[in-house]
Design an enzyme around this catalytic site. Sequence first.
Site, PDB file in Angstrom:
ATOM      1  N   HIS A 182      23.675  40.768 -11.652  1.00  0.00           N
ATOM      2  CA  HIS A 182      23.359  41.022 -10.240  1.00  0.00           C
ATOM      3  C   HIS A 182      22.016  41.768 -10.121  1.00  0.00           C
ATOM      4  O   HIS A 182      21.152  41.391  -9.332  1.00  0.00           O
ATOM      5  CB  HIS A 182      24.501  41.845  -9.627  1.00  0.00           C
ATOM      6  CG  HIS A 182      24.296  42.261  -8.205  1.00  0.00           C
ATOM      7  ND1 HIS A 182      25.191  41.927  -7.207  1.00  0.00           N
ATOM      8  CD2 HIS A 182      23.325  43.017  -7.605  1.00  0.00           C
ATOM      9  CE1 HIS A 182      24.743  42.446  -6.058  1.00  0.00           C
ATOM     10  NE2 HIS A 182      23.626  43.112  -6.279  1.00  0.00           N
ATOM     11  N   GLU A 183      21.855  42.819 -10.943  1.00  0.00           N
ATOM     12  CA  GLU A 183      20.625  43.631 -10.847  1.00  0.00           C
ATOM     13  C   GLU A 183      19.411  42.878 -11.392  1.00  0.00           C
ATOM     14  O   GLU A 183      18.318  42.984 -10.839  1.00  0.00           O
ATOM     15  CB  GLU A 183      20.795  44.961 -11.579  1.00  0.00           C
ATOM     16  CG  GLU A 183      21.943  45.850 -11.084  1.00  0.00           C
ATOM     17  CD  GLU A 183      21.972  46.059  -9.587  1.00  0.00           C
ATOM     18  OE1 GLU A 183      20.907  46.015  -8.951  1.00  0.00           O
ATOM     19  OE2 GLU A 183      23.070  46.251  -9.034  1.00  0.00           O
TER      20      GLU A 183
ATOM     21  N   HIS B  68      17.959  40.674  -8.885  1.00  0.00           N
ATOM     22  CA  HIS B  68      17.098  41.379  -7.922  1.00  0.00           C
ATOM     23  C   HIS B  68      15.644  41.371  -8.382  1.00  0.00           C
ATOM     24  O   HIS B  68      14.731  41.302  -7.562  1.00  0.00           O
ATOM     25  CB  HIS B  68      17.530  42.846  -7.778  1.00  0.00           C
ATOM     26  CG  HIS B  68      18.581  43.088  -6.731  1.00  0.00           C
ATOM     27  ND1 HIS B  68      18.415  42.768  -5.402  1.00  0.00           N
ATOM     28  CD2 HIS B  68      19.813  43.651  -6.818  1.00  0.00           C
ATOM     29  CE1 HIS B  68      19.502  43.125  -4.717  1.00  0.00           C
ATOM     30  NE2 HIS B  68      20.372  43.651  -5.560  1.00  0.00           N
TER      31      HIS B  68
ATOM     32  N   GLN C 210      15.074  47.717  -4.427  1.00  0.00           N
ATOM     33  CA  GLN C 210      15.970  48.148  -3.344  1.00  0.00           C
ATOM     34  C   GLN C 210      15.552  49.472  -2.728  1.00  0.00           C
ATOM     35  O   GLN C 210      16.070  49.855  -1.674  1.00  0.00           O
ATOM     36  CB  GLN C 210      17.421  48.222  -3.838  1.00  0.00           C
ATOM     37  CG  GLN C 210      17.987  46.847  -4.210  1.00  0.00           C
ATOM     38  CD  GLN C 210      19.429  46.970  -4.652  1.00  0.00           C
ATOM     39  OE1 GLN C 210      19.692  47.195  -5.825  1.00  0.00           O
ATOM     40  NE2 GLN C 210      20.355  46.833  -3.733  1.00  0.00           N
TER      41      GLN C 210
ATOM     42  N   CYS D  33      26.473  44.694  -2.358  1.00  0.00           N
ATOM     43  CA  CYS D  33      25.083  45.048  -2.652  1.00  0.00           C
ATOM     44  C   CYS D  33      24.644  46.112  -1.662  1.00  0.00           C
ATOM     45  O   CYS D  33      24.889  45.977  -0.465  1.00  0.00           O
ATOM     46  CB  CYS D  33      24.208  43.809  -2.516  1.00  0.00           C
ATOM     47  SG  CYS D  33      22.474  44.103  -2.861  1.00  0.00           S
TER      48      CYS D  33
ATOM     49  N   GLY E 231      25.134  50.029  -9.119  1.00  0.00           N
ATOM     50  CA  GLY E 231      23.906  49.475  -9.681  1.00  0.00           C
ATOM     51  C   GLY E 231      22.803  49.467  -8.649  1.00  0.00           C
ATOM     52  O   GLY E 231      23.076  49.385  -7.444  1.00  0.00           O
TER      53      GLY E 231
HETATM   54 ZN    ZN Z   1      22.304  44.236  -5.110  1.00  0.00          ZN
END
Ligand code: ZN
Length: 177
Positions: free
Chosen positions: A141-142, A145, A51, A99, A46
């Site tokens: 999780h994403e 972000h 990021q 991550c 992911g």
């Molecule tokens: Zn991450």
Amino acid sequence: MAIRPLVILPDALLRKPSEPIGEITPAIRALAQDMLDTMYDAPGIGLAAVQIGEMVRLVTIDISKKSEDDEETPKAPMVFVNPEIVWASDELNVHEEGCLSIPDYYEEVERPARVRVRYRDLDGAAQEIEADGILATCLQHEIDHLEGVLFIDHLSRLKRERVTKRFAKQARRESAA
Ligand code: ZN
């Protein structure tokens, strides 16, 4: 296609919320492709746009691989524009998470076992999926972000401070070198 450099802890970008995407332009499609290329290259399952330093609400996921050296299973890329969690189960689940912005660090995180996520696809169509298992964890999780939240925020303060310190030290060493 382009593999882009990853933004690594403690980069302050990782703590900033990302902007909603309006029209899905060719630039957004190209960004999604770059994200997939970068994610597969890492490899990871992911990635959020932040990021790779792009502050827009775009997420790519591919959970098809059974292991890191699984070359046989065909790729199954998923792209989520402006994803949001519209429902989460009371039932919780524990998964080990890592991550790409916090390399080589893994910890178990407890999150809702199932979620429903509303998003748009790259054609601009409204979509909704209900996910469980690793996909539910990955989506949460994403989507975290996109709000500047990292999986280490779900750990104890002690663990979070320890890993944050380690990465800050590493960054100082690298900038001094
Ligand atoms: Zn991450």
